[in-house]
Design an enzyme around this catalytic site. Sequence first.
Site, short mmCIF file in Angstrom:
data_model
loop_
_atom_site.label_atom_id
_atom_site.label_comp_id
_atom_site.label_asym_id
_atom_site.label_seq_id
_atom_site.Cartn_x
_atom_site.Cartn_y
_atom_site.Cartn_z
N LYS A 31 0.74 -1.20 -0.11
CA LYS A 31 -0.02 0.04 -0.10
C LYS A 31 0.78 1.20 0.18
CE LYS A 31 -4.64 -2.23 1.51
NZ LYS A 31 -5.35 -2.16 2.13
N LYS A 35 -5.48 -11.69 -6.45
CA LYS A 35 -6.83 -12.03 -5.03
C LYS A 35 -7.92 -11.04 -5.78
CE LYS A 35 -6.11 -9.31 -1.21
NZ LYS A 35 -6.26 -9.38 0.29
N LYS A 44 -12.05 -5.48 -3.20
CA LYS A 44 -11.99 -4.33 -3.16
C LYS A 44 -12.22 -3.09 -3.87
CE LYS A 44 -13.91 -4.78 1.58
NZ LYS A 44 -12.92 -4.49 3.09
#
Length: 330
Positions: A112, A194, A197
């Site tokens: 991130k 994966k 969202k």
Amino acid sequence: MKKRVFSGVQPTGNIHIGNYLGALKQFVELQNEYECVYCIVDLHAITLPKDAEDLHKHILDVAALYLAVGLDPKKSVIFVQSDVPGHAELAWVLMCNSYTGELSRMTQFKDKSRGSESAPTGLFAYPVLMAADILLYDADIVPVGNDQKQHIELTRDIAIRVNNKYGENTFVVPDGRFLKEGARIMALDNPLVKMSKSAESDLSRISLLDDEAKIKKSIMKAETDSDGTIRYDMEKKPGISNLLNIYSVFSGTAIADLEAEYTGKGYGAFKKDLVEIVVGALSPIRERFEEIRYSKELEDILKDGAARADVIAKETMRRVKSHFGLGICK
Ligand code: AMP
Ligand code: TRP
């Protein structure tokens, strides 16, 4: 005494079938056997900037989804993290007992913060707040998706470290609970990453609130291979393996049985059946969500949950403060 379960989901949009199969479905199954505490972790959500109105909407969305998938507020404590002050309070104590070295190794932080020279301190301390969530409730078991393994390990390390220094019974050392099947659902348009969202393409995921047309589109367009046989092989055939996995967990049929059933049949026929299975599983969730999302009942459940969670949290903080010698008020 029943063992205690704790877990949390971030209030972001696009809660998808990966979240459902990796986490929420387990939450529901565990309610009958354990004392369960389920949180909507809004303090974790602000580690990256969020629009206030969106965040508030997403908190209520996730709460309604919790109920829609089958969490029962009579059995489980359901609440919003920032409504219980103990989370932030304990996080500070744990930050003083965790190290920049170990936090720098967290892959989620590395992902991130990639590309930026300086990242928010909260993003760096994210796993410590997560440890606080878990340890605040003396949780024995933490059901999460595979991607959270490293954070659970860190939580255990911190708990053991504090226990060694401040007394064995300061914290309960929790265990992660990871599902083998379905623990990692991959993106439909790229089965090497994966399902998430935040992926740009909406076709990469199936959100729990997607309608039939959208579910159909995502599955029919899902990436497969040119070999044409329906066989589970995550390395050589990641696309079809991911779809087999999704089919298996939603239908309760073992992958080997699905392989046998679809021998000699094409991807098209398999995908068509999968659409039906997923639509069948998600329709009742969507209906229940619509019923509850704008009801007054939802807020009442969250307020009641926060009050019940706060009782446990206060008790833990009293114990922690006493072991550390903090404060003078009992
Ligand atoms: P998050 O989306 O990071 O808030 O995750 C909520 C829960 O869903 C966590 O327990 C995650 O481990 C789990 N989860 C997230 N993405 C996936 C995925 N693609 N497959 C399985 N579980 C997932
Ligand atoms: N980090 C978790 C995730 O991204 C969410 C989370 C926060 C959590 N606190 C938790 C999960 C405590 C389990 C227990 O999925």
